[in-house]
Design a protein around this motif. Structure first.
Motif, PDB file in Angstrom:
ATOM      1  N   LEU A 107       3.976 -48.073 -38.883  1.00 34.34           N
ATOM      2  CA  LEU A 107       4.764 -48.608 -40.100  1.00 34.34           C
ATOM      3  C   LEU A 107       5.522 -49.648 -39.443  1.00 34.34           C
ATOM      4  O   LEU A 107       5.863 -49.876 -38.569  1.00 34.34           O
ATOM      5  CB  LEU A 107       5.744 -47.376 -40.762  1.00 34.34           C
ATOM      6  CG  LEU A 107       6.694 -46.618 -39.891  1.00 34.34           C
ATOM      7  CD1 LEU A 107       8.087 -47.555 -39.749  1.00 34.34           C
ATOM      8  CD2 LEU A 107       6.852 -45.328 -40.520  1.00 34.34           C
ATOM      9  N   MET A 108       6.210 -50.353 -40.542  1.00 33.56           N
ATOM     10  CA  MET A 108       7.255 -51.476 -40.253  1.00 33.56           C
ATOM     11  C   MET A 108       8.278 -51.120 -41.293  1.00 33.56           C
ATOM     12  O   MET A 108       7.890 -50.682 -42.397  1.00 33.56           O
ATOM     13  CB  MET A 108       6.476 -52.639 -40.594  1.00 33.56           C
ATOM     14  CG  MET A 108       5.419 -53.331 -39.792  1.00 33.56           C
ATOM     15  SD  MET A 108       5.762 -53.427 -37.867  1.00 33.56           S
ATOM     16  CE  MET A 108       7.217 -54.662 -37.973  1.00 33.56           C
ATOM     17  N   ALA A 109       9.475 -51.246 -40.683  1.00 36.44           N
ATOM     18  CA  ALA A 109      10.709 -50.934 -41.594  1.00 36.44           C
ATOM     19  C   ALA A 109      11.789 -51.715 -41.281  1.00 36.44           C
ATOM     20  O   ALA A 109      11.939 -52.819 -40.233  1.00 36.44           O
ATOM     21  CB  ALA A 109      11.092 -49.640 -41.239  1.00 36.44           C
ATOM     22  N   LYS A 110      13.084 -51.801 -41.896  1.00 39.88           N
ATOM     23  CA  LYS A 110      14.312 -52.404 -41.545  1.00 39.88           C
ATOM     24  C   LYS A 110      15.287 -51.073 -41.413  1.00 39.88           C
ATOM     25  O   LYS A 110      15.116 -50.164 -42.374  1.00 39.88           O
ATOM     26  CB  LYS A 110      14.601 -53.222 -42.561  1.00 39.88           C
ATOM     27  CG  LYS A 110      13.923 -54.432 -42.816  1.00 39.88           C
ATOM     28  CD  LYS A 110      14.666 -55.656 -43.785  1.00 39.88           C
ATOM     29  CE  LYS A 110      13.557 -56.874 -43.872  1.00 39.88           C
ATOM     30  NZ  LYS A 110      14.197 -57.792 -44.962  1.00 39.88           N
ATOM     31  N   ASP A 111      16.099 -51.413 -40.323  1.00 38.15           N
ATOM     32  CA  ASP A 111      17.294 -50.506 -40.200  1.00 38.15           C
ATOM     33  C   ASP A 111      18.294 -50.438 -41.321  1.00 38.15           C
ATOM     34  O   ASP A 111      18.291 -51.458 -42.063  1.00 38.15           O
ATOM     35  CB  ASP A 111      17.775 -50.366 -38.818  1.00 38.15           C
ATOM     36  CG  ASP A 111      18.741 -51.521 -38.803  1.00 38.15           C
ATOM     37  OD1 ASP A 111      18.528 -52.603 -39.329  1.00 38.15           O
ATOM     38  OD2 ASP A 111      19.815 -51.265 -38.049  1.00 38.15           O
ATOM     39  N   ALA A 112      19.303 -49.744 -41.292  1.00 36.72           N
ATOM     40  CA  ALA A 112      20.040 -49.753 -42.582  1.00 36.72           C
ATOM     41  C   ALA A 112      20.966 -51.195 -42.391  1.00 36.72           C
ATOM     42  O   ALA A 112      21.717 -51.508 -43.451  1.00 36.72           O
ATOM     43  CB  ALA A 112      21.159 -48.424 -42.351  1.00 36.72           C
ATOM     44  N   SER A 113      20.932 -51.868 -41.291  1.00 43.08           N
ATOM     45  CA  SER A 113      21.868 -53.095 -41.203  1.00 43.08           C
ATOM     46  C   SER A 113      20.839 -54.128 -41.415  1.00 43.08           C
ATOM     47  O   SER A 113      21.502 -55.392 -41.572  1.00 43.08           O
ATOM     48  CB  SER A 113      22.411 -53.101 -39.853  1.00 43.08           C
ATOM     49  OG  SER A 113      21.329 -53.423 -38.654  1.00 43.08           O
ATOM     50  N   GLY A 114      19.473 -54.045 -41.539  1.00 43.86           N
ATOM     51  CA  GLY A 114      18.683 -55.039 -41.904  1.00 43.86           C
ATOM     52  C   GLY A 114      17.715 -55.716 -41.036  1.00 43.86           C
ATOM     53  O   GLY A 114      16.881 -56.512 -41.299  1.00 43.86           O
ATOM     54  N   ALA A 115      17.664 -55.095 -39.832  1.00 47.58           N
ATOM     55  CA  ALA A 115      16.737 -55.399 -38.698  1.00 47.58           C
ATOM     56  C   ALA A 115      15.389 -55.022 -38.804  1.00 47.58           C
ATOM     57  O   ALA A 115      15.259 -53.618 -39.117  1.00 47.58           O
ATOM     58  CB  ALA A 115      17.596 -55.482 -37.284  1.00 47.58           C
ATOM     59  N   ALA A 152      25.024 -45.614 -36.759  1.00 45.91           N
ATOM     60  CA  ALA A 152      24.450 -44.475 -37.452  1.00 45.91           C
ATOM     61  C   ALA A 152      23.075 -44.126 -37.697  1.00 45.91           C
ATOM     62  O   ALA A 152      22.631 -42.902 -37.694  1.00 45.91           O
ATOM     63  CB  ALA A 152      25.397 -44.442 -38.852  1.00 45.91           C
ATOM     64  N   PHE A 153      22.335 -45.098 -38.118  1.00 41.05           N
ATOM     65  CA  PHE A 153      20.872 -45.243 -38.316  1.00 41.05           C
ATOM     66  C   PHE A 153      20.029 -44.782 -37.109  1.00 41.05           C
ATOM     67  O   PHE A 153      19.371 -43.665 -37.249  1.00 41.05           O
ATOM     68  CB  PHE A 153      20.440 -46.316 -39.032  1.00 41.05           C
ATOM     69  CG  PHE A 153      19.161 -46.616 -39.049  1.00 41.05           C
ATOM     70  CD1 PHE A 153      18.438 -46.152 -40.492  1.00 41.05           C
ATOM     71  CD2 PHE A 153      18.045 -47.113 -38.280  1.00 41.05           C
ATOM     72  CE1 PHE A 153      17.399 -46.179 -40.819  1.00 41.05           C
ATOM     73  CE2 PHE A 153      16.799 -47.160 -38.371  1.00 41.05           C
ATOM     74  CZ  PHE A 153      16.285 -46.708 -39.789  1.00 41.05           C
ATOM     75  N   PHE A 154      20.178 -45.410 -36.058  1.00 37.71           N
ATOM     76  CA  PHE A 154      19.259 -45.040 -35.035  1.00 37.71           C
ATOM     77  C   PHE A 154      19.387 -43.746 -34.175  1.00 37.71           C
ATOM     78  O   PHE A 154      18.482 -43.021 -34.125  1.00 37.71           O
ATOM     79  CB  PHE A 154      19.435 -46.363 -33.961  1.00 37.71           C
ATOM     80  CG  PHE A 154      18.417 -47.453 -34.408  1.00 37.71           C
ATOM     81  CD1 PHE A 154      17.156 -47.323 -34.158  1.00 37.71           C
ATOM     82  CD2 PHE A 154      19.150 -48.550 -34.997  1.00 37.71           C
ATOM     83  CE1 PHE A 154      16.474 -48.669 -34.438  1.00 37.71           C
ATOM     84  CE2 PHE A 154      18.492 -49.619 -35.465  1.00 37.71           C
ATOM     85  CZ  PHE A 154      17.140 -49.800 -35.167  1.00 37.71           C
ATOM     86  N   PRO A 155      20.734 -43.111 -34.042  1.00 37.23           N
ATOM     87  CA  PRO A 155      20.606 -41.996 -33.585  1.00 37.23           C
ATOM     88  C   PRO A 155      20.108 -40.787 -34.825  1.00 37.23           C
ATOM     89  O   PRO A 155      19.619 -39.975 -34.313  1.00 37.23           O
ATOM     90  CB  PRO A 155      22.155 -41.720 -33.486  1.00 37.23           C
ATOM     91  CG  PRO A 155      22.682 -43.087 -33.029  1.00 37.23           C
ATOM     92  CD  PRO A 155      21.962 -44.073 -34.121  1.00 37.23           C
ATOM     93  N   ALA A 156      20.476 -41.084 -35.984  1.00 33.58           N
ATOM     94  CA  ALA A 156      20.016 -40.306 -36.781  1.00 33.58           C
ATOM     95  C   ALA A 156      18.394 -40.292 -36.919  1.00 33.58           C
ATOM     96  O   ALA A 156      17.692 -39.135 -37.164  1.00 33.58           O
ATOM     97  CB  ALA A 156      20.202 -40.283 -38.286  1.00 33.58           C
TER      98      ALA A 156
END
Length: 262
Positions: A107-115, A152-156
């Motif tokens: 899959l391709m995604a963006k993290d909560a900060s937009g990367a 917060a995003f990546f550890p979760a």
């Protein structure tokens, strides 16, 4: 080769308007050789260093409007479950989970900060066969303006532990899986042009940073930062002639004391 633990960087690829020019550039810069393009998968072309899988290049897809960019993929044992965690923690799916033949699922995604980043569930293709050697991936940094959201995003999503690298000059954290450091997080400052979006900066190891910079500039690429000496190696942030940003580092040319990690 064992499948990498969940959340470990496991693969990198990039799309280019001119695939042959990209092959020529990275072949000279990193010593890569290339396999046959796979027409079934959009002329996706494996890159090798010393005969080992290290990355892939492909032509840009029809209708693609974004500039060339390197994509980093994180390992997953269940890409559908990872997709759910991405959504649940403020991320955005750019490409829903899809099978890539027998090779795996992505899959391709963006993290909560937009990367932007990718996720790879290995099938027959298990990812990097060589790392932390000249010609191969060795490190990556999430570079973002919204550090709190990223932290917060990546550890979760991937279960990372987070530690601070103590440096008055930068806001920098490291993400760990157990005792292994797998990713850095750099907070962007006003030194970054406003039009630069958050991104994951991929590092490739080279034999000599200054020689690598000379090749980049000879071909019309740009040097954005460096060369800079550090305890981790002599490195520079560059972009290739088609505009894809990445960094090169000589891991053996270390200077200075290692920073304190807390």
């Amino acid at each position: 080769m064992a499948v990498k633990p969940e959340g470990t960087p496991c693969w990198a690829d990039a799309m280019f308007p001119d695939l042959e020019a990209a092959k020529s550039f990275y072949g000279e810069l990193l010593g890569w050789t290339f396999g046959e393009a796979s027409e079934e998968y959009g002329n996706y072309t494996q890159a090798y260093s010393g005969g080992k899988n290290v990355a892939a290049l492909s032509p840009q897809m029809p209708g693609w409007e974004g500039p060339p960019a390197w994509s980093l993929y994180f390992a997953s044992t269940d890409v559908d479950a990872t997709a759910a965690r991405i959504r649940d923690n403020g991320g955005e799916l750019m490409m829903e989970p899809m099978a890539v033949g027998e090779f795996g699922k992505m899959l391709m995604a963006k993290d909560a900060s937009g990367a932007a980043f990718g996720v790879w569930q290995a099938g027959t293709h298990e990812g990097f066969e060589k790392e932390e050697e000249p010609g191969a991936f060795c490190w990556a940094e999430l570079t973002t303006r919204d550090a709190e959201k990223a932290d917060a995003f990546f550890p979760a999503v991937f279960g990372y532990g987070v530690k601070v690298m103590e440096d008055e000059a930068v806001d920098f954290k490291i993400y760990n899986l157990g005792d292994d450091t797998v990713l850095g997080r750099m907070k962007m400052t006003d030194d970054w042009p406003a039009e630069v979006p958050p991104y994951v900066n991929v590092y490739f190891a080279v034999d000599n940073c200054d020689d690598a910079i000379a090749i980049v500039t000879k071909h019309g690429g740009q040097v954005h930062f460096g060369p800079h000496d550090s305890p981790f190696g002599r490195f520079a942030a560059v972009s290739d002639p088609q505009g894809a940003a990445f960094s090169v580092i000589d891991l053996r040319a270390t200077q200075g004391d290692m920073p304190k990690i807390t």
